[in-house]
Scaffold this motif. Structure first.
Motif, mmCIF file in Angstrom:
data_model
loop_
_atom_site.group_PDB
_atom_site.id
_atom_site.type_symbol
_atom_site.label_atom_id
_atom_site.label_comp_id
_atom_site.label_asym_id
_atom_site.label_seq_id
_atom_site.Cartn_x
_atom_site.Cartn_y
_atom_site.Cartn_z
ATOM 1 N N GLY A 876 0.980 -1.281 0.455
ATOM 2 C CA GLY A 876 -0.027 0.085 0.053
ATOM 3 C C GLY A 876 1.005 1.370 0.043
ATOM 4 O O GLY A 876 2.203 1.238 0.491
ATOM 5 N N SER A 883 -4.162 1.996 -0.159
ATOM 6 C CA SER A 883 -4.755 0.629 -0.395
ATOM 7 C C SER A 883 -3.341 0.598 -2.021
ATOM 8 O O SER A 883 -2.919 1.374 -1.838
ATOM 9 N N ASN A 924 -14.433 -1.019 -3.698
ATOM 10 C CA ASN A 924 -13.304 -1.584 -4.229
ATOM 11 C C ASN A 924 -13.150 -2.806 -5.433
ATOM 12 O O ASN A 924 -12.453 -2.628 -6.484
ATOM 13 N N ALA B 91 -9.902 5.380 2.594
ATOM 14 C CA ALA B 91 -8.704 3.894 2.184
ATOM 15 C C ALA B 91 -8.095 3.036 4.025
ATOM 16 O O ALA B 91 -7.800 2.240 3.716
ATOM 17 N N GLN B 94 -9.961 1.936 6.707
ATOM 18 C CA GLN B 94 -10.647 0.771 5.689
ATOM 19 C C GLN B 94 -8.546 -0.727 6.326
ATOM 20 O O GLN B 94 -8.876 -1.261 6.929
ATOM 21 N N VAL B 95 -7.330 0.323 5.933
ATOM 22 C CA VAL B 95 -6.333 -0.329 5.890
ATOM 23 C C VAL B 95 -5.912 -0.851 7.739
ATOM 24 O O VAL B 95 -5.741 -1.484 8.008
ATOM 25 N N TRP B 98 -8.203 -3.376 8.516
ATOM 26 C CA TRP B 98 -8.010 -4.871 7.807
ATOM 27 C C TRP B 98 -6.946 -5.268 8.178
ATOM 28 O O TRP B 98 -6.350 -6.448 8.972
#
Lengths: 1102, 487
Positions: A876, A883, A924, B91, B94-95, B98
């Motif tokens: 990332g 991401s 996504n 994003a 979200q990481v 995760w």
């Protein structure tokens, strides 16, 4: 054995212009004969001999054995003559020769101890025997080049003898020649000249440069061949190109110099890594860097420690026929570096110095104080907060933080080389100091190196040599690359508010993280330069070689060597860096790498009639060990000690150490067969056993084969005189890559610390999924090439087409997180690189005004053939992306950009992302391929002009069609998300509540405006760069009658003065995640830009 | 003839080379020489505990996600989007979700490694039972954190050693909870009932009972939850820590020097060399004795219950601050934003990652509050003991004896709804920054209402965190349809 060589003198004279090394050896052998001065008449020497039905070769051989005379003839001329009978019982040589003459029509001519067999004129001189033992005369003269500069070190040999001399520092020679003799002048890189002295006693000659001769020697693995005999694809870079302009390391000198070689400078920071890719990348995981071989030593690491001025030549092996001899380490190509060697007869002192200044070529156009204040107020209004600034009452500070951290930085290098030698000993010793400050404060590099190269002929059959390079390099690093929102010096300089002065009223570093909206990782940019972060590497590369001549044909070479690298890092972050080290933070680490090498190589060279055979066989062993220690601590009462006394830390962190080791054992063999010198065959095989691989796959076998056809030497082409060379080549072979780190195949458990009570306990936890089948990556390469030269090689062209298929690709396959692992290392899939490369050389103008040029263009297409069906992603990026943005997908190039497509703005000023799967939500699943980080092609054009004493070099280099992910924009072009200063463009062209322009380039200023890794950040990074322009003046000392100076040149040059690109970042060349070894390529995340520089230099030889 | 001496040379080399290609790792352990004795068994167990370290789970990112989702904190900087409920996480957050998910599973795999490999070790059987029971407890704890915030997840009960194991479908929440309860029920009889101070942080049978009660609470199995909570209160060795002033919370419960205390049922322990960095997230760089501050990433939301908190409650003063005190004694007001959270502080920390504050997971007050809530809900009426248990926690916070009536007691005749509201509110006061509030809001269905009350826009996407894309892409047992709504 010496006599045999003399007999083949015509062949040998050709051969000894091949390689400098070979030249030296054969020269020594020739000159070793000087002692035999007494020559008896052929009418005095008697012979006892009886031969029946003997071939002439045998006859001459027997006569040589019996008489001490040398017979000089060409094998191919006498091969077809009839056999003869000879019976001599004490008759003189003269009589014997008469007898031979009567049977064969040959004529003979005796010159001192040599008897020349006269074949070509045998109709005219049928059976004559001339005896020419005339008185010797002294011939003197000067050898110069076309610029009238004296040439020292030129061999001056009397044709048909071993006698000769070399020119002195002023190009003068003095030699005793038989009356009417012929002198041969030869010097590497120059055309050979044959001069009949007639009655002259003073012969001055001019040697013409012959740099592109087919007789140039090309170093290949475990040997060398003439360019004409090459069957593979090998590019050569001369020392002239390597030090054409200031480069801090050798890798950068490769840029644009050879077709198929791409050099990617990850960052402009002094000491940062450089990636060299030969014919595209074959591997996901591997560095894709070629194997570097320095003076025969295959290095475990890079070549940063070498001084570019010490390099004599670089040979780049590209196709499998050339690289397969390096087996499991050859897949990414091999770069063979030969350091400078001493030359016989001249003792020289060479000084090579330059000094330059570097500066930034481009700065970002950021918002000024007022614009920043307006945007900040707009953010507050849009997000329902009170305004921060009184627009009409700003303090007029207007700091451009970029100016605060940039500097004009010096670069300098000084090299002194001593070289020379005599018949038996040669030396080349040099010392270098190099220093480069960075254009960003707090960065810079210093390097000192010494090098010793010695060669000694110990016995006729034994010579030894040694090469030693010792370097110490200190790099001061500043945290610049891969910053975001102000957590690195460049990022902080881009995003810090222009409303704050660098220092507060008390002279302290001002607090820049001052507003409610400020990024929480932001620090004053100047603080990053307060952090001491120095890497010191000490490298030693030393080898000793022993070369035995077992027979004329056989030789055996043993090399023993050691490569040692100590890499120390010293780090101290003082308490003034409050965010990350409020009490001071220190560490010291050392990595010790040691590699031992032993190589045992047997070489066999044989002429079989008109055919040549060359065999190489050997066994090698190399062992690598690496030890790593790190200590760190925090909490220092004073900043004075830096990291020199970790005992002064309030808190000492747990120690860290590591050890790893690997071993490679290899058998290798190669055969070159030259059929009639027209059709050339090469076959090679290497067997490698590497400890890195899984238990089931310890040994790998890497064969290759190649055929080349020298069409221009065929009868039907001989008449086309303007074609000097036409050769077709094709090859196929298998090579490997050990991209995997040691121990990867094992089921490993790693340390995990935990705490009970207030004491730590150590546990062990599963660290990797085991894989006993782990093995090397296998690359099969097909190559077809053509070499074409016209007008005596004045214009040359080399074109190659290749297809490389890499299978058993080592991939870190992502596992579902629920397995407890992120990934597993497997051999999976297949990748293809195919390409076309073209190099053109031309001596366009050759008279008073000279112009020679080199141009190359290289195309490479990379394609993922198979990776088991599912996509693989790179790591990332920093915020706001998070991401991965690089993807490996079947049917696509490796590491394509992956993200969202935008569709303008919506009525609220937010970015509209395309809903690619039409499910009504943007998630996504709406990502797609949005860019290609690979260029369509890369190209370069180098021009050398010279007129009288002036030389001009213009070197242009470029990349066409590569995309770059402008990740810096995630901080400076992000609608002021977390209060970063923005590009002026954001201010000028944005959606506002007053002007709700859905076509504006930038969305609503708000902390809630969502950015994704979208095509907004993809830009064409094609560029054309004026890499170097240099004007040199050669001081004509000889014309001025100043003795003692052999050559002197002063020059001014400029690097990177002009770059044509549409890329919005500071530099289209950076690749800030390039050193991470995963799929992340083509990313510019606050890349440290490459500087432009102006240099003044001096080269002088005594 | 000269050729002959080459041969011995090569031969010498070869004999030296036999076996040279075998790898002999020296800086780590290979599985083939591990799991052989009792100390290996402990090392495997301690490694599993080590998952509760300091990167994503539970601190710092998992905690950031839970606390900034709760109504009392706004994320700052890159954590702003966590407190934005109107759209999916951005994003970067979200990481973070995760990574938290992945780290939890890393712990599950470590626990599975213990459970698969330790049974084969020849060692004291009693010790072995304890080790296996602790591993089961940890596995249950890991799964409980997944099921609370991601919903149903794949179940893995074997160490991952082979690709063939890769597929695992997403299970329902009920199946995961059943698995958790099963593990806990297995573990409880074999767990130790207490450890000496130096072993604080290892799970006891009481820790497992708290997790079991917590699980039943989430499953709304009120009677079981109440029974187990009562067991902990009545039979467990725990007593309330006495609080006489706000700073007693720091000195006796949360402070860096506190190793354990009489109400600590289970905690994640930290030391200077295995520190946590929460304080760095709470305070500013010039934190004035609160430890190494930095990014003040979690900003109190004064429009939440924090704004109406009774100033006589010692916890109010203890949990937030508006000024710092310079070494000279000078009072320095906090610049905006003010106030900041105060709970975790280590004034002697040498670096940002060296704060020694332990993270409480279960404390005695929670047993009281679980009992109060569960027993009332079980009978659908407020009983005297449930009010008494709620009052005990409240009294202590005002400096009174927890077990004697006081002036701050709630009346015993409250309607159930109001009682539950007060109780959930009491949990918020008591467990602020202890990773409880967000789950309370989710399981009681109050999330939307509470968040909207602070003036924010709610969207249902905020109920669950996203599953990692890598999980969905690479787990053959899952499809796109398994992703949580909105992602």
């Amino acid at each position: 054995m010496k006599k045999r060589i003399l007999k083949h003198v015509t062949y040998m004279t050709k051969l000894f212009t091949i390689a400098f090394l070979f030249q030296s050896i054969s020269m020594s052998l020739l000159l070793a004969n000087d002692g035999n001065a007494q020559v008896k008449s052929i009418e005095e020497v008697t012979v006892y001999l009886s031969l029946k039905d003997a071939k002439l070769e045998r006859v001459f051989k027997e006569l040589e054995k019996n008489t001490g005379y040398n017979f000089v003839f060409a094998n191919r001329e006498i091969r077809n003559l009839p056999t003869i009978n000879l019976e001599s019982r004490g008759e003189t040589v003269y009589d014997v020769l008469l007898e031979i003459a009567s049977q064969t029509d040959l004529g003979f001519k005796q010159v001192n101890e040599n008897i020349h067999v006269n074949y070509s004129n045998r109709q005219r001189d049928k059976g004559t025997i001339k005896i020419l033992s005339e008185d010797n005369v002294i011939v003197k003269g000067t050898v110069r080049d076309v610029n009238n500069e004296p040439l020292p070190g030129v061999s001056v040999i009397i044709e048909g003898t071993s006698t000769g001399t070399v020119t002195d520092i002023e190009g003068n020679y003095n030699v005793e020649v038989p009356e009417g003799g012929v002198l041969l002048f030869s010097f590497i890189g120059f055309e050979r000249q044959r001069i009949s002295i007639a009655n002259r006693t003073n012969v001055d000659i001019i040697l013409k440069e012959d740099a592109r001769s087919l007789q140039e020697v090309v170093v290949i693995g475990y040997g060398s061949v003439q360019r004409a005999d090459i069957t593979g694809s090998v590019a050569q870079i001369s020392s002239k190109d390597i030090d054409a302009f200031p480069v801090p390391n050798v890798q950068q000198a490769l840029r644009g110099r050879a077709p198929g070689v791409r050099v990617i400078q990850n960052s402009g920071q002094p000491g940062s890594s450089v990636q060299v890719q030969i014919r595209g990348g074959n591997s996901f995981l591997g560095s894709n860097q070629p194997l570097y071989v320095v003076d025969g030593f295959p290095l475990a690491g890079g070549i940063d420690f070498l001084n570019p001025s010490d390099i004599a030549s670089i040979d780049i092996l590209k196709d499998a026929s050339a690289t397969a001899i390096y087996g499991a380490r050859g897949a990414n190509g091999v770069v063979i570096i030969t350091t400078n060697k001493g030359k016989e007869g001249i003792n020289r002192i060479l000084v090579d110095s330059y000094y330059g200044v570097q500066e930034i070529s481009k700065k970002f156009d950021l918002m000024n104080e007022r614009q920043f204040a307006e945007i900040a107020n707009e953010l507050a209004r849009n997000d329902g907060r009170p305004e921060v600034f009184d627009i009409n009452n700003l303090p007029n500070i207007n700091t451009d933080w970029q100016d605060e951290i940039l500097q004009i930085a010096p670069i300098q290098s000084h090299t002194v080389t001593f070289d020379g030698g005599n018949k038996t000993s040669k030396y080349s010793i040099s010392g270098n100091y190099f220093q480069q400050d960075g254009i960003v404060i707090g960065s810079g590099l210093q390097r000192g190196s010494i090098r010793v190269g010695l060669d000694q002929k110990v016995k006729d059959y034994l010579s030894i040599g040694t090469n030693i390079v010792a370097t110490r390099q200190m790099t001061d690093n500043v945290n610049a690359n891969n910053g975001h929102r102000g957590n690195g010096i460049l990022s902080a300089a881009f995003v810090s508010p222009p409303t704050i002065a660098p220092f507060d009223e008390d002279g302290n570093f001002s607090e820049v993280n001052r507003y409610f909206f400020s990024p929480n990782v932001l620090q004053n940019p100047l603080l990053f330069a307060e952090i001491f972060n120095r890497t010191t590497s000490s490298n030693l590369l030393a080898d000793v070689s022993v070369n035995f001549r077992i027979t004329d044909d056989f030789s055996f070479k043993v090399i023993g060597g050691i490569e040692q690298g100590f890499l120390e890092n010293d780090f101290y972050s003082p308490s003034v860096v409050r965010l990350t080290s409020p009490n001071g933070n220190a560490s010291t680490s050392i990595i010790r790498n040691i590699s031992y090498l032993n190589e045992n190589i047997l070489t066999y060279n044989k002429m079989i009639g008109a055919h040549k055979l060359n065999l190489v066989g050997g066994f090698t062993f190399q062992d690598f060990r690496s030890k790593d220690n790190r200590s760190s601590g925090s909490g220092f009462v004073t900043d004075l000690l830096l990291n020199n006394n970790l005992g002064a830390a309030q808190l000492t962190d747990p120690n860290f150490s590591d050890f790893s080791e690997w071993t490679i054992l290899s058998w290798l063999g190669r055969a070159n067969f030259f059929l009639n010198d027209k059709i050339l065959f090469t076959g090679s095989i290497r067997a490698d056993g590497s400890s890195r691989f899984g238990a089931n796959n310890k040994w790998g076998y890497f064969p290759s084969g190649a055929i080349a056809w020298r069409l221009s030497d065929e009868k039907f082409m001989k008449n086309i005189t303007w074609i000097s060379n036409l050769k077709l080549r094709t090859s196929y072979g298998v090579t490997g890559s050990t991209a995997v780190s040691p121990f990867q195949s094992l089921n490993r458990l790693g340390v995990q610390r935990t705490t009970f009570g207030n004491n730590d306990a150590i546990g062990f936890v599963p660290e990797a999924v085991p894989n006993d089948n782990l093995k090397w990556e296998t690359t099969e390469q097909f190559n077809f090439g053509i070499d074409f030269g016209v007008v005596d090689e004045r214009f040359r062209l080399t074109a190659d087409y290749y297809v490389k298929n890499t299978r058993d690709l080592l991939a870190r396959v992502t596992l579902p997180g629920s397995t407890g692992f992120n990934s597993v290392l497997v051999n999976l899939g297949e990748l293809q690189n195919k390409g076309f490369e073209l190099g053109i050389w031309g001596d366009i103008l050759i008279n008073n005004f000279k112009w020679d040029a080199f141009g190359q263009v290289s195309f490479n297409l990379n394609n993922v053939i198979n990776i088991g069906g599912s996509d693989v992603f790179g790591g990332g990026l920093s915020l706001p992306f998070g991401s991965p943005i690089n993807i490996a997908r079947e049917g696509q190039p490796l590491g394509m950009f992956w993200g969202f497509l935008e569709d303008g703005l919506n009525e609220n000023g937010s970015i509209k992302f395309q809903d690619l799967n039409d499910d009504g939500v943007i998630n996504n699943q709406d990502q797609t391929i949005i860019g290609n980080p690979y260029p369509d092609f890369i190209y370069s054009i180098n021009n050398n002009f010279s007129y009288k004493n002036f030389d001009l070099n213009i070197f242009i280099e470029g990349v066409k069609g590569a995309d770059m992910f402008f990740a810096t924009g995630g901080s400076i072009s992000n609608a002021f998300n977390t209060g970063e200063n923005q590009l002026v463009d954001v201010y000028n062209d944005r959606w506002t509540t007053e002007n709700q322009n859905i076509n504006a380039a930038h969305p609503k200023i708000s902390a809630n405006t969502v950015f994704r890794s979208s095509n907004r950040f993809i830009h064409d990074a094609s560029y054309l760069r004026l890499r170097n322009i240099k004007l040199a003046y050669n001081l004509p000392f000889s014309k001025w009658n100043i003795k003692g100076v052999s050559n002197a040149q002063v020059y001014i040059s400029g690097q990177n003065l002009l770059t044509i690109t549409s890329y919005p970042g500071l530099d289209p060349e950076v690749n800030t995640r390039g050193a991470t070894g995963d799929l992340r390529i083509g990313i510019d995340e606050t890349g440290y830009p490459i500087a432009k520089s102006y240099t003044l230099g001096l080269r002088i030889g005594f | 003839m000269k050729k002959l001496f080459i041969l011995p040379l090569i031969c010498i080399l070869l004999t030296n080379c036999i076996g040279i290609l075998d790898e002999d790792p020296k800086s780590f352990i290979s599985k083939s020489n591990f799991y052989r004795n009792e100390s290996d068994a402990f090392a495997a167990l301690f490694g599993t505990y080590g998952t509760l370290g300091n990167s994503s789970f539970p601190t710092i990112w998992f905690m950031a996600l839970l606390e900034c989702r709760a109504d009392h904190a706004n994320g700052r900087g890159s954590q702003v989007p966590i407190s934005n409920y109107s759209q999916p996480l951005d994003a970067s957050n979200q990481v973070r979700a995760w990574n938290s998910y992945n780290e939890i599973y890393q712990g599950i795999n470590r626990a599975n490694a213990v459970l698969d490999n330790v049974p084969g070790i020849e060692m004291n059987e009693e010790t072995k039972k304890i080790i296996l029971a602790e591993a089961k407890f940890l596995r249950a704890f890991f799964y409980s954190n997944l099921v609370k915030y991601w919903g149903g997840v794949p179940l893995r009960d074997k160490e991952f050693t082979d690709f063939a194991q890769i597929a695992a479908p997403r299970e329902s929440k009920q199946v995961v909870w059943d698995f958790i309860i099963n593990d806990l029920t297995d573990a409880i009889p074999n767990l130790e009932s207490s450890f000496p101070l130096g072993q604080t942080g290892r799970a006891t049978s009481w820790s497992a009972k708290m997790l079991l009660a917590d699980s039943y609470l989430n499953l709304e199995n009120w009677q079981e939850a109440a029974n187990i909570a009562e067991d902990v209160i009545s039979n467990g060795p725990y007593t309330f820590v006495e609080i006489n002033e706000p700073n007693d919370y720091n000195r006796k419960i949360y402070g860096a020097d506190v190793i354990s205390n009489s109400e600590n049922i289970w905690s994640i322990q930290h030391s200077a060399t295995n520190g946590n960095s929460i304080a760095q997230f709470l305070h500013r760089t010039q934190s004035g004795g609160y430890g190494i501050g930095g990014v003040f990433a979690w900003v109190p939301v004064m429009s939440s219950y924090l704004g109406t908190w009774d100033k006589n409650d010692f916890r109010q003063d203890y949990n937030t601050y508006t000024f710092t005190t310079a070494p000279s004694g000078q009072i320095i007001p906090l610049p905006s934003p003010s106030p900041l959270f105060k709970k975790y502080q280590d004034g002697t920390a040498a670096s940002g990652a060296a704060h020694r504050n332990n993270i409480p997971v279960y404390r005695l007050p929670e047993a009281y509050l679980i009992y109060a809530e569960a027993s009332a809900r079980a009978t659908n009426s407020v009983n005297a003991l449930s009010v008494e248990r709620l009052n005990a926690v409240r009294r202590r916070a005002y400096g009174f004896d927890p077990l004697s009536p006081s002036s701050v007691d709630f009346p015993s005749d409250l309607p159930l709804n109001q009682f539950i509201d007060l109780l959930i509110q009491e949990r918020a006061y008591e467990f602020i920054l202890e990773m409880k509030r967000w789950n309370d809001l989710l399981r009681t269905g109050k999330a939307k209402e509470v968040i909207e009350a602070t003036g924010k826009v709610w969207s249902d996407v905020s109920y669950l965190f996203p599953l990692p894309v890598d999980e969905i892409n690479n787990n053959p047992g899952m499809t796109e349809a398994d992703q949580n709504p909105g992602y």
